[in-house]
Design an enzyme around this catalytic site. Structure first.
Site, PDB file in Angstrom:
ATOM      1  N   ARG A   1       6.637   3.177  14.000  1.00 33.11           N
ATOM      2  CA  ARG A   1       6.401   1.771  14.320  1.00 33.11           C
ATOM      3  C   ARG A   1       7.641   1.041  14.808  1.00 33.11           C
ATOM      4  O   ARG A   1       7.532   0.031  15.499  1.00 33.11           O
ATOM      5  CB  ARG A   1       5.737   1.072  13.137  1.00 33.11           C
ATOM      6  CG  ARG A   1       4.328   1.607  12.911  1.00 33.11           C
ATOM      7  CD  ARG A   1       3.674   0.949  11.701  1.00 33.11           C
ATOM      8  NE  ARG A   1       2.781   1.854  11.031  1.00 33.11           N
ATOM      9  CZ  ARG A   1       3.118   2.715  10.067  1.00 33.11           C
ATOM     10  NH1 ARG A   1       4.349   2.771   9.634  1.00 33.11           N
ATOM     11  NH2 ARG A   1       2.230   3.495   9.528  1.00 33.11           N
TER      12      ARG A   1
ATOM     13  N   GLU B   1       7.792   5.719  -0.967  1.00 32.26           N
ATOM     14  CA  GLU B   1       7.055   5.291  -2.150  1.00 32.26           C
ATOM     15  C   GLU B   1       5.959   6.290  -2.516  1.00 32.26           C
ATOM     16  O   GLU B   1       5.462   6.297  -3.628  1.00 32.26           O
ATOM     17  CB  GLU B   1       6.490   3.885  -1.969  1.00 32.26           C
ATOM     18  CG  GLU B   1       5.632   3.715  -0.741  1.00 32.26           C
ATOM     19  CD  GLU B   1       5.294   2.248  -0.467  1.00 32.26           C
ATOM     20  OE1 GLU B   1       5.125   1.473  -1.413  1.00 32.26           O
ATOM     21  OE2 GLU B   1       5.198   1.912   0.717  1.00 32.26           O
TER      22      GLU B   1
END
Length: 191
Positions: A72, A109
């Site tokens: 991104r 994460e």
């Protein structure tokens, strides 16, 4: 919610940017509130506001490299680099670059990964900006910082469209600067 430290408090562009981001619950795994910037890219005005705010911030900072984190960061980085007169350097996932690379591993994460960069893409003394869409824990951005600094670049700042204020303190305590436009939206903020 908008980032208060970015000097743009009350700027209606931030509201348009925040509202253009779709929240997808439980993706890619239960408990994650995925911040989908593809809807931001579909909104010409919100996308332009995003690029314009970054360009205004970095235009006079003597940045020679904009490094975009896959994937991104590639959506924002080239436009920013062109507008400020810098080169764009892609930081890719493993085995995506055809030439000789250097690599840096990091913890996500929800897993682990690595970033790679072509050897010679960044030179000692380059002033670098790292761009990505979102910072949650900072692991990916710290890997990008390490990659660029190992090549002799000075990382001026990391920039993201979306960020958590608590992560800014982690960056400060490590002597790094983090800039973001908006905080993550919650499901109740968008529906």
């Amino acid at each position: 919610m908008f980032a208060a430290e970015n000097g743009l408090k009350g700027d209606p562009r931030l509201k348009a940017i925040s509202e253009a981001i779709r929240v997808i619950p439980n993706f890619p795994k239960p408990g994650i509130m995925f911040q989908d910037i593809t809807t931001l890219l579909l909104d010409h005005n919100a996308f332009k506001h995003t690029i314009d705010i970054f360009v205004d911030r970095y235009r006079d900072m003597d940045i020679s490299v904009v490094a975009g984190v896959e994937a991104r960061g590639f959506m924002f980085g080239p436009s920013i680099a062109l507008a400020i007169g810098a080169k764009f350097v892609p930081l890719r996932k493993p085995r995506k670059l055809p030439g000789e690379v250097i690599s840096e591993s990091y913890v996500l994460e929800y897993g682990t990964d690595s970033l790679e960069m072509h050897v010679g893409a960044v030179r000692p003394g380059d002033r670098a900006l790292i761009i990505d869409d979102l910072v949650a824990t900072g692991g990916t951005l710290f890997a990008a910082i390490n990659l660029l600094e190992r090549s002799g670049a000075e990382v001026t700042e990391c920039a993201c469209v979306i960020g958590l204020p608590i992560v800014k303190e982690r960056f400060r305590s490590n002597g790094k600067r983090l800039y973001f436009l908006v905080e993550p939206r919650q499901l109740e903020d968008c529906c």
